[in-house]
Design a protein around this motif. Structure first.
Motif, PDB file in Angstrom:
ATOM      1  N   HIS A  22     112.280  20.671  45.228  1.00 35.62           N
ATOM      2  CA  HIS A  22     111.199  21.376  45.943  1.00 35.62           C
ATOM      3  C   HIS A  22     111.569  22.828  46.199  1.00 35.62           C
ATOM      4  O   HIS A  22     110.763  23.731  46.045  1.00 35.62           O
ATOM      5  CB  HIS A  22     110.893  20.695  47.270  1.00 35.62           C
ATOM      6  CG  HIS A  22     110.297  19.340  47.082  1.00 35.62           C
ATOM      7  ND1 HIS A  22     109.241  19.120  46.245  1.00 35.62           N
ATOM      8  CD2 HIS A  22     110.625  18.139  47.607  1.00 35.62           C
ATOM      9  CE1 HIS A  22     108.925  17.837  46.257  1.00 35.62           C
ATOM     10  NE2 HIS A  22     109.759  17.222  47.076  1.00 35.62           N
ATOM     11  N   PHE A  23     112.820  23.025  46.599  1.00 39.38           N
ATOM     12  CA  PHE A  23     113.217  24.395  46.903  1.00 39.38           C
ATOM     13  C   PHE A  23     113.249  25.223  45.623  1.00 39.38           C
ATOM     14  O   PHE A  23     112.789  26.358  45.588  1.00 39.38           O
ATOM     15  CB  PHE A  23     114.577  24.455  47.613  1.00 39.38           C
ATOM     16  CG  PHE A  23     114.968  25.869  47.925  1.00 39.38           C
ATOM     17  CD1 PHE A  23     114.274  26.604  48.874  1.00 39.38           C
ATOM     18  CD2 PHE A  23     115.995  26.492  47.227  1.00 39.38           C
ATOM     19  CE1 PHE A  23     114.591  27.931  49.135  1.00 39.38           C
ATOM     20  CE2 PHE A  23     116.323  27.821  47.487  1.00 39.38           C
ATOM     21  CZ  PHE A  23     115.626  28.533  48.445  1.00 39.38           C
ATOM     22  N   ARG A  24     113.766  24.645  44.549  1.00 42.93           N
ATOM     23  CA  ARG A  24     113.799  25.395  43.286  1.00 42.93           C
ATOM     24  C   ARG A  24     112.380  25.787  42.858  1.00 42.93           C
ATOM     25  O   ARG A  24     112.152  26.911  42.398  1.00 42.93           O
ATOM     26  CB  ARG A  24     114.466  24.596  42.166  1.00 42.93           C
ATOM     27  CG  ARG A  24     114.384  25.351  40.837  1.00 42.93           C
ATOM     28  CD  ARG A  24     115.035  24.616  39.699  1.00 42.93           C
ATOM     29  NE  ARG A  24     116.444  24.914  39.581  1.00 42.93           N
ATOM     30  CZ  ARG A  24     116.937  26.008  38.974  1.00 42.93           C
ATOM     31  NH1 ARG A  24     116.121  26.901  38.465  1.00 42.93           N
ATOM     32  NH2 ARG A  24     118.218  26.204  38.879  1.00 42.93           N
ATOM     33  N   VAL A  29     108.573  30.066  41.843  1.00 41.93           N
ATOM     34  CA  VAL A  29     107.222  30.629  42.036  1.00 41.93           C
ATOM     35  C   VAL A  29     107.346  32.029  42.649  1.00 41.93           C
ATOM     36  O   VAL A  29     106.667  32.974  42.242  1.00 41.93           O
ATOM     37  CB  VAL A  29     106.368  29.707  42.937  1.00 41.93           C
ATOM     38  CG1 VAL A  29     105.084  30.409  43.377  1.00 41.93           C
ATOM     39  CG2 VAL A  29     106.041  28.413  42.221  1.00 41.93           C
ATOM     40  N   LEU A  30     108.241  32.167  43.601  1.00 42.47           N
ATOM     41  CA  LEU A  30     108.431  33.467  44.246  1.00 42.47           C
ATOM     42  C   LEU A  30     108.913  34.512  43.234  1.00 42.47           C
ATOM     43  O   LEU A  30     108.393  35.630  43.176  1.00 42.47           O
ATOM     44  CB  LEU A  30     109.438  33.326  45.399  1.00 42.47           C
ATOM     45  CG  LEU A  30     109.884  34.616  46.080  1.00 42.47           C
ATOM     46  CD1 LEU A  30     108.700  35.409  46.606  1.00 42.47           C
ATOM     47  CD2 LEU A  30     110.855  34.304  47.224  1.00 42.47           C
ATOM     48  N   LEU A  60     106.886  37.903  42.140  1.00 42.90           N
ATOM     49  CA  LEU A  60     107.462  39.244  42.284  1.00 42.90           C
ATOM     50  C   LEU A  60     107.413  39.985  40.953  1.00 42.90           C
ATOM     51  O   LEU A  60     107.121  41.182  40.901  1.00 42.90           O
ATOM     52  CB  LEU A  60     108.919  39.146  42.776  1.00 42.90           C
ATOM     53  CG  LEU A  60     109.073  38.750  44.244  1.00 42.90           C
ATOM     54  CD1 LEU A  60     110.530  38.449  44.571  1.00 42.90           C
ATOM     55  CD2 LEU A  60     108.551  39.858  45.161  1.00 42.90           C
ATOM     56  N   GLN A  61     107.675  39.254  39.886  1.00 49.33           N
ATOM     57  CA  GLN A  61     107.628  39.866  38.561  1.00 49.33           C
ATOM     58  C   GLN A  61     106.234  40.445  38.291  1.00 49.33           C
ATOM     59  O   GLN A  61     106.086  41.545  37.768  1.00 49.33           O
ATOM     60  CB  GLN A  61     108.002  38.808  37.520  1.00 49.33           C
ATOM     61  CG  GLN A  61     108.668  39.394  36.306  1.00 49.33           C
ATOM     62  CD  GLN A  61     109.462  38.360  35.508  1.00 49.33           C
ATOM     63  OE1 GLN A  61     109.972  37.389  36.073  1.00 49.33           O
ATOM     64  NE2 GLN A  61     109.547  38.562  34.208  1.00 49.33           N
ATOM     65  N   ALA A 103     109.253  31.648  53.556  1.00 51.34           N
ATOM     66  CA  ALA A 103     108.262  32.490  54.237  1.00 51.34           C
ATOM     67  C   ALA A 103     107.744  33.577  53.289  1.00 51.34           C
ATOM     68  O   ALA A 103     106.534  33.819  53.193  1.00 51.34           O
ATOM     69  CB  ALA A 103     108.888  33.137  55.474  1.00 51.34           C
ATOM     70  N   MET A 104     108.668  34.189  52.563  1.00 49.75           N
ATOM     71  CA  MET A 104     108.271  35.270  51.653  1.00 49.75           C
ATOM     72  C   MET A 104     107.392  34.728  50.541  1.00 49.75           C
ATOM     73  O   MET A 104     106.440  35.397  50.111  1.00 49.75           O
ATOM     74  CB  MET A 104     109.541  35.879  51.077  1.00 49.75           C
ATOM     75  CG  MET A 104     109.349  37.072  50.215  1.00 49.75           C
ATOM     76  SD  MET A 104     110.943  37.867  50.072  1.00 49.75           S
ATOM     77  CE  MET A 104     110.991  38.345  48.417  1.00 49.75           C
ATOM     78  N   GLN A 105     107.679  33.534  50.106  1.00 51.57           N
ATOM     79  CA  GLN A 105     106.859  32.943  49.048  1.00 51.57           C
ATOM     80  C   GLN A 105     105.424  32.745  49.547  1.00 51.57           C
ATOM     81  O   GLN A 105     104.459  33.056  48.858  1.00 51.57           O
ATOM     82  CB  GLN A 105     107.493  31.616  48.602  1.00 51.57           C
ATOM     83  CG  GLN A 105     106.957  31.092  47.284  1.00 51.57           C
ATOM     84  CD  GLN A 105     106.003  29.940  47.504  1.00 51.57           C
ATOM     85  OE1 GLN A 105     106.130  29.215  48.482  1.00 51.57           O
ATOM     86  NE2 GLN A 105     105.055  29.765  46.618  1.00 51.57           N
TER      87      GLN A 105
END
Ligand code: PMP
Length: 387
Positions: free
Chosen positions: A32-34, A39-40, A44-45, A248-250
């Motif tokens: 899940h974290f990966r 996605v983040l 950003l890309q 949070a940033m995601q």
């Protein structure tokens, strides 16, 4: 009293983004974290305008990302041209110096943008320059530099162009591929409206080639380790990442992408125009001339005889508004009002009214209410603020 954060990072963070940090902890080796991490990085890309290349999340702040850029792209003894037109341009030069690079400075008066013609001239006059270091939105002065023109100026020399976009990402358009930016660094706590704690480093293929051949010593900030982890590791980061800040940033970036980056930039532009018009209408002088004003932070000269520190303290104590004073040589002269993160037009209007009252009480010849009329003139006809 309601607190308003009108500072150029950290910024006000939307409630649902803050709430993300309060959810139960997950392990960084989990699927899940990966998924959230990937996605983040992809988001950003997109925000960076980077097709082929990589974006890495460095535990730390924007300065860690700057240091990662220097230590991965260059080798001791290589020459770099550092454009110094503010506090953070100076930081580029200082980091490069620390790692034994041969730093050629291009000094430009604070408040002025990086001059592409001067950059080109310097590059033509120097022996092999490995890299050019520039600042996109210079947070100390509120000036924005033209990256497209700088990319063109640097291209013929073959030098790498490294950009500090700590205050520029998700504030105004950023197109790495189109403008020929080889490396861009940023951070979580500004335009991305997230808590502090993550530095961002983006590299294109040219920057990767330099990274492979750099002889600089590096371990924690070695981007090759980040790349290997992102490709093959069980965890997407070589070291324990700031998991909750990343989540949070995601969330925050997802919202910005859903809103549409062009809409985000237009919103930033409208807030900046309002701040500029309001400050000028109350009689304050802005440090930067148009069209070089940042869409994220506006810098005004404090009225004669009143110190920025006094103003900042009164604004906080009397109105609950946190704004920033100057930094570096501008510390005793300027006020910085940021309009980034979860702020809207009413926050800008309220802040400027509070500033007028504060200056009036401190004896400045300011007429409370003038800023609202200035802002009205700017937003009238352009529709209502819709954030
Ligand atoms: N560059 C710029 C343009 C900045 O505004 C900042 C932060 N104010 C930095 C670099 C340094 O970032 P940090 O404080 O996150 O290390």
């Amino acid at each position: 009293m309601k607190e308003r954060l009108m500072t150029p990072g950290p910024v006000a963070v939307p409630a649902h983004v803050l709430a993300e940090q309060a959810l139960p902890m997950v392990h960084h080796r989990s699927r899940h974290f990966r998924a959230a991490y990937d996605v983040l990085r992809g988001g950003l890309q997109q925000a960076l305008g980077l097709g082929e290349g990589d974006v890495f999340l460095i535990p730390g702040s924007g300065t860690a990302a700057m240091e990662a850029a220097i230590v991965n792209l260059f080798s001791p003894g290589q020459r770099v041209l550092a454009v110094c037109n503010g506090f953070f341009g100076e930081r580029w030069a200082a980091i490069a110096q620390t790692y034994g690079l041969d730093v050629e400075r291009l000094d430009i008066p604070w408040g002025r943008p990086a001059d592409p013609a001067l950059v080109q001239e310097r590059l033509a006059a120097q022996r092999a320059v490995a890299g050019v270091l520039v600042t996109f939105h210079e947070t100390s002065t509120g000036v924005v530099s033209d990256l497209a023109a700088l990319g063109e100026a640097v291209r013929p020399s073959g030098a790498l162009l490294a950009v500090d976009a700590v205050s520029g990402l998700a504030i105004s358009p950023l197109r790495m591929d189109e403008w020929g930016l080889d490396c861009v660094v940023s951070a979580s706590q500004k335009g991305l409206a997230s808590p502090p704690g993550i530095g961002i480093v983006a590299l294109n293929g040219r920057a990767w080639a330099a990274c492979e051949s750099s002889t600089a010593g590096r371990f924690y900030l070695d981007l090759r380790r980040f790349r290997d982890a992102s490709r093959t590791g069980i965890t997407p980061s070589p070291w324990t990442p700031p998991i909750t800040t990343i989540r949070a940033m995601q969330q925050s970036l997802q919202q910005l992408l859903a809103e549409g980056l062009e809409t985000v930039y237009a919103r930033q532009q409208r807030l900046a125009w309002a701040a500029q018009a309001g400050l000028e209408a109350m009689g304050l002088e802005l440090l930067v001339a148009p069209p070089h004003r940042s869409q994220g932070v506006t810098v005004a000269l404090a009225p004669q005889g009143i110190t920025p520190r006094e103003i900042v303290e009164r604004m906080h104590d009397d109105w609950g508004v946190t704004m920033a004073g100057g930094i570096g040589p501008l510390a005793a002269k300027t006020l910085r009002i940021a309009h980034m993160g979860a702020v809207d037009l009413l926050d800008v209007i309220g802040t400027l009214f509070a500033l007028e009252e504060t200056l009036h009480r401190l004896g400045a010849p300011v007429e409370p209410g003038a800023s609202a009329r200035g802002i009205h003139a700017v937003i009238d006809g352009s529709g209502h603020e819709d954030s």
